[in-house]
Design a protein around this motif. Structure first.
Motif, short mmCIF file in Angstrom:
data_model
loop_
_atom_site.label_atom_id
_atom_site.label_comp_id
_atom_site.label_asym_id
_atom_site.label_seq_id
_atom_site.Cartn_x
_atom_site.Cartn_y
_atom_site.Cartn_z
N SER A 63 -4.16 3.31 -0.71
CA SER A 63 -4.00 3.40 0.74
C SER A 63 -4.64 2.20 1.43
O SER A 63 -5.57 1.57 0.89
N PHE A 64 -4.15 1.90 2.63
CA PHE A 64 -4.63 0.71 3.34
C PHE A 64 -6.15 0.74 3.51
O PHE A 64 -6.81 -0.29 3.36
N ASP A 65 -6.70 1.90 3.79
CA ASP A 65 -8.15 1.93 4.05
C ASP A 65 -8.98 1.75 2.78
O ASP A 65 -10.19 1.65 2.86
N HIS A 66 -8.34 1.69 1.62
CA HIS A 66 -9.09 1.40 0.39
C HIS A 66 -8.99 -0.06 -0.02
O HIS A 66 -9.68 -0.49 -0.95
N ASP B 215 -11.93 1.22 11.95
CA ASP B 215 -12.97 0.95 10.95
C ASP B 215 -12.57 -0.18 9.99
O ASP B 215 -13.14 -0.34 8.93
N SER B 216 -11.58 -0.98 10.39
CA SER B 216 -11.14 -2.09 9.54
C SER B 216 -12.26 -3.12 9.37
O SER B 216 -13.11 -3.28 10.24
N ARG B 217 -12.22 -3.82 8.24
CA ARG B 217 -13.23 -4.87 7.99
C ARG B 217 -12.61 -6.21 7.65
O ARG B 217 -13.31 -7.17 7.40
N PRO C 63 -6.60 -0.02 12.34
CA PRO C 63 -7.59 1.07 12.23
C PRO C 63 -8.97 0.58 12.70
O PRO C 63 -9.39 -0.52 12.32
N TYR D 171 -9.79 -3.00 1.35
CA TYR D 171 -10.92 -3.92 1.52
C TYR D 171 -11.92 -3.77 0.38
O TYR D 171 -12.30 -4.75 -0.27
N ASP D 172 -12.36 -2.53 0.13
CA ASP D 172 -13.36 -2.32 -0.94
C ASP D 172 -12.78 -2.70 -2.30
O ASP D 172 -13.49 -3.27 -3.14
N LEU E 271 1.48 1.41 10.51
CA LEU E 271 0.40 2.29 10.96
C LEU E 271 0.39 2.38 12.49
O LEU E 271 -0.14 3.32 13.06
N THR F 64 0.83 -1.21 0.00
CA THR F 64 0.00 0.00 0.00
C THR F 64 0.87 1.26 0.00
O THR F 64 2.10 1.18 0.13
#
Ligand SMILES: [Zn+2]
Ligand SMILES: [Zn+2]
Length: 244
Positions: A136-139, A173-175, A171, A141-142, A167, A72
């Motif tokens: 980015s890491f938060d993208h 909000d991780s899924r 996070p 999953y989707d 990190l 990422t």
């Protein structure tokens, strides 16, 4: 239910750091000799040796999951597993567009060889595959879900290029629902510091870059059947999410 011995983090000679002997034929053959039932080929930011590996898997009777170790933008390594070769190769095309435009220098980093099902070189990847992407890491999953795959943060206990090293925390909000831990002796402490992990499926694979490092049949998963969908389901402990 069936039980399968696994090693779900193996690099081929496509990764610049992967040994030249890690051809798709050799690594699947080694998995067969060791008695593994299912492996994943997870080169850095590329799936382009998966077609040959899947072909050899069919010949040896070893299930090969098409995969990738995505890097990422925060340089967090994330294993991505796909139910079909088509999904993996579509994801590969997307990732290559998002890889930093740095050319590989073979003398420094090593070759990035693409091999066909006869173990013949058909090309080399031009961009340096061990670079970061702009994803980015938060993208992740989707993004991986869109290609019907699952994500698994890699080597969580590693002091670099892991979610926790880079990190500093999971996070909130991780899924993701599965993680890879190299040293399972660390698991208790990791879970204590990161309660999110209590709900995750824990995998431990080799991260082999050399044939000798591919795991012995030590760790198992228990899918409903040997179908890739069921195997991914077992890895993620959940239904494969619907695409967006
Ligand atoms: Zn890694
Ligand atoms: Zn790796």
């Amino acid at each position: 239910m069936t039980s399968l011995y696994y090693d779900l983090h193996i690099h081929s000679c496509l990764s610049p750091c992967g040994d030249d002997d890690m051809t798709p034929a050799n690594l699947v053959g080694m998995a067969y000799v060791k008695g593994l039932d299912v492996i994943a080929v997870t080169d850095h930011n590329s799936c382009r040796n998966c077609p040959a590996a899947l072909k050899h898997g069919q010949e040896y009777g070893v299930i090969v999951i098409p995969g990738m170790e995505l890097c990422t933008s925060e340089e967090v390594h994330v294993l991505c597993y796909f139910p079909t070769l088509e999904d993996a190769l579509d994801f590969d095309s997307y990732v290559y567009e998002h890889l930093l435009p740095i050319k590989n220098r073979e003398k420094i980093f090593g070759k990035q060889q693409i091999l066909n099902e006869n173990d013949e070189e058909t090309g080399r990847v031009e961009k340096l595959l061990i670079s970061a992407t702009d994803i980015s890491f938060d993208h992740v999953y989707d993004l991986v879900t869109k290609y019907h795959g699952i994500m698994c943060p890699a080597h969580l206990d590693k002091s670099s290029t892991s979610l926790l090293s880079n990190l500093g925390f999971v996070p909130p909000d991780s899924r993701f629902t599965c993680v890879e831990v190299h040293d399972l002796g660390m698991l208790h402490a990791l879970k204590k510091a990161n309660p999110y992990l209590n709900a995750c499926s824990i995998l431990s694979s080799s991260d082999a870059h050399y044939l000798a490092d591919i795991h012995e049949p030590n760790h198992q998963i228990f899918p409903k059947s040997r179908a890739l969908d069921d195997i991914l389901h077992a890895i993620a402990k959940q239904q494969i999410p619907n695409p967006l």
